[in-house]
Design a protein around this motif. Structure first.
Motif: not given
Length: 564
Positions: A224-253
């Motif tokens: 069954t095909l399910y749509p993705t409305e949120a989140g990064t592509p899990q299992g993908g090589i790019a997911s950790p970097v996308l998550a890091n970029l989303a959380l970067d800036g907290l230390e500066r704040e």
């Protein structure tokens, strides 16, 4: 005639995988990545975008992207299309598939992985190879930006950074007499699954069309095909970097809200983050509860995220907390970092399970399954106060093995069992051992003892160090020498070869690391009378080794550079 690929634009001629000029490809990509770093540092984002386009459309980057996908641990796991790139011909053809025009990613193949301690299952997405390669391609243009703009004390899924760096930073900010005493343990609820697509599309500095296609690809679960409305592509090589970029800036704040004063009152607010696992310190519980926590909640809400109410808590350093498998706690004014109880329990459960399912297995084969498990756990915890824990673990493992041996021989005496399965090494008379036979040769195996693992303090990476900035290259070369010396310790001939060739593969001219792996290559083949001596061997990357044998290339003994 097969065309030899160059490092520039994609050739329309046929490409032979093992004929690719890998040194030239690496140089081309590294040069563009260094230019991206300089442009980011200068704030020239128009130039950054132009350089990214140049990189992601180059033959070199596409070839390296396919190379990365076909050499990682998931290279034999297909996506929904069932396609694997398991031959040089398929790898060469895959380079031509990495086209931006008309690209449409396939849905992820959903797998369910058991959680630790039997706490249910977690989802894992398996992309198709072409989608993995496209992520690897664009990651080459995105990672230099992420490393340049990332929080100084973020250590997760970043090149040349590790959990050991994060744990050592905890010791730095909490280990002194005047260090902060209160800690906010943060846990983000379903971080990878809930990051806002709108935020990612508005803030991630990459091709928005490609990024949108990744985020909206969906996943297949039981047909069954399910749509993705949120989140990064899990299992993908790019997911950790996308998550890091989303959380970067907290230390500066946090630094903007709680600057470090030259004199006077200091709130002692510090952040240590490993992707979505993090702690924040402060001098009082009230600062964390009334100021820091609301700030973090607002920061996360902008990205569609929230704190887990059950796992987020404020603790005193005398009570201690667990972070990345370690327990950090102050004992009578002295900070000690030890393996956490949960980590100890998890290893013992795995060891006992291996022993249980191998009741009829010979001792030598059982040791072959246990040693990698024990060695990996010991190496992970060898940078903290682990000696007592290691000794206790050795005793618990001995008891499990003793019960295993007694079950196998219920009618034999303890003395007979000890003589059959345990041998003496130096002053230790209870070393579990066994033998295996292969091609008529018998080899003895001994179970490693955790207590024999030397405790060595980890030298933390500098917070501002950037592996894509040429100015930091000598620093990272020195760190690599230290790491590989520790990795190859005990395998003297390999360490000698690695040092002799300055840690560089003589074929592709790139560094040989624990991550890349290595193969022994005989300059004069053994079938032609070549010896096994160090003078006739060099270390090569696995792919370079296959390239040498495929084309019958000659590999010369590299000459060490003077002064190194």
């Amino acid at each position: 005639m097969t065309a030899v690929a160059t490092a520039g634009a994609v050739s329309h001629a046929a490409v032979e995988w093992h004929a690719i000029d890998w040194p030239k490809a690496h140089r081309h990509v590294r040069r563009l990545q260094a230019r991206i770093v300089k442009a980011v540092q200068a704030g020239r984002w128009g130039k950054v975008k132009a350089l990214q386009h140049l990189l992601t459309h180059s033959f070199s980057a596409k070839a390296l992207a396919v190379k990365r996908v076909t050499e990682n641990s998931g290279k034999r796991t297909p996506g929904v299309d069932g396609i694997l790139w398991d031959s040089p011909e398929k790898k060469a053809a895959a380079i031509g598939q990495l086209r931006q025009y008309g690209y449409r990613p396939r849905p992820l193949r959903r797998l369910w992985i058991p959680k630790n301690q039997g706490q249910g299952y977690r989802p894992l997405g398996i992309p198709c190879k072409v989608d993995l390669a496209m992520q690897a391609l664009y990651l080459q243009a995105l990672e230099p930006i992420a490393e340049t703009t990332g929080d100084p004390n973020s250590y997760g899924f970043r090149k040349e950074r590790s959990t050991a760096d994060a744990v050592q930073q905890c010791f730095i900010v909490l280990g002194k007499r005047k260090s902060p005493k209160w800690i906010l343990e943060g846990d983000i609820q379903s971080c990878f699954d809930e990051i806002s697509h709108d935020w990612l599309l508005a803030h991630i500095p990459m091709d928005k069309v490609i990024l949108r296609k990744w985020l909206k690809a969906g996943f297949m679960d039981h047909g069954t095909l399910y749509p993705t409305e949120a989140g990064t592509p899990q299992g993908g090589i790019a997911s950790p970097v996308l998550a890091n970029l989303a959380l970067d800036g907290l230390e500066r704040e946090l630094r903007r809200r709680f600057p470090k004063p030259k004199s006077g009152y200091n709130a002692k607010v510090n952040l240590v983050r490993y992707c979505d696992d993090w702690i924040i310190t402060a001098c009082s519980k009230e600062i964390l509860d009334q100021e820091v926590k609301p700030l973090v909640e607002r920061f996360l809400a902008e990205r569609g995220l929230c704190l887990s109410p059950h796992k987020t808590r404020i603790v005193h350093i005398d009570e201690g907390f667990d972070f990345l498998g370690q327990n950090v706690r102050m004992y009578n004014g002295k900070l000690l970092i030890k393996p956490s109880r949960k980590s100890v329990k998890s290893l013992l459960s795995k060891v006992r399970e291996v022993i249980k399912v191998n009741k009829p297995t010979p001792a030598g084969q059982l040791i072959g399954q246990l040693n990698p498990l024990l060695r990996g756990w010991a190496n992970y915890h060898r940078h903290v106060v682990s000696k007592v824990t290691f000794a206790k673990m050795d005793h618990a493992i001995f008891q499990a093995l003793w019960q295993w041996a007694k079950r196998r021989h219920p009618n034999k005496s303890p003395g007979w069992i000890r003589q059959k399965y345990f041998t003496r090494v130096a002053d230790n008379r209870w070393v579990f051992f066994g033998t295996t036979t292969s091609q008529g040769n018998t080899r003895e195996h001994r179970l490693i003892r955790l207590a024999y693992t030397p405790i060595k303090r980890h030298l933390k990476v500098k917070a501002e160090a950037n592996p894509y900035d040429p100015a930091w290259e000598p620093y990272f070369e020195a760190r690599l020498g230290v790491k590989m010396t520790a990795t190859l310790k005990g395998r003297r001939s390999l360490l000698y070869l690695w040092r002799e060739q300055d840690g560089i593969c003589p074929v592709c001219k790139q560094s040989i690391t624990k991550l890349t792996g290595w193969h022994n290559h005989h300059i004069v083949g053994r079938s032609k009378g070549g010896s096994d001596g160090a003078a006739n061997r060099v270390l090569l990357h696995p792919n370079c080794h296959r390239q040498v044998h495929s084309h019958g290339l000659d590999v010369a003994k590299p000459r060490p550079q003077k002064g190194r």
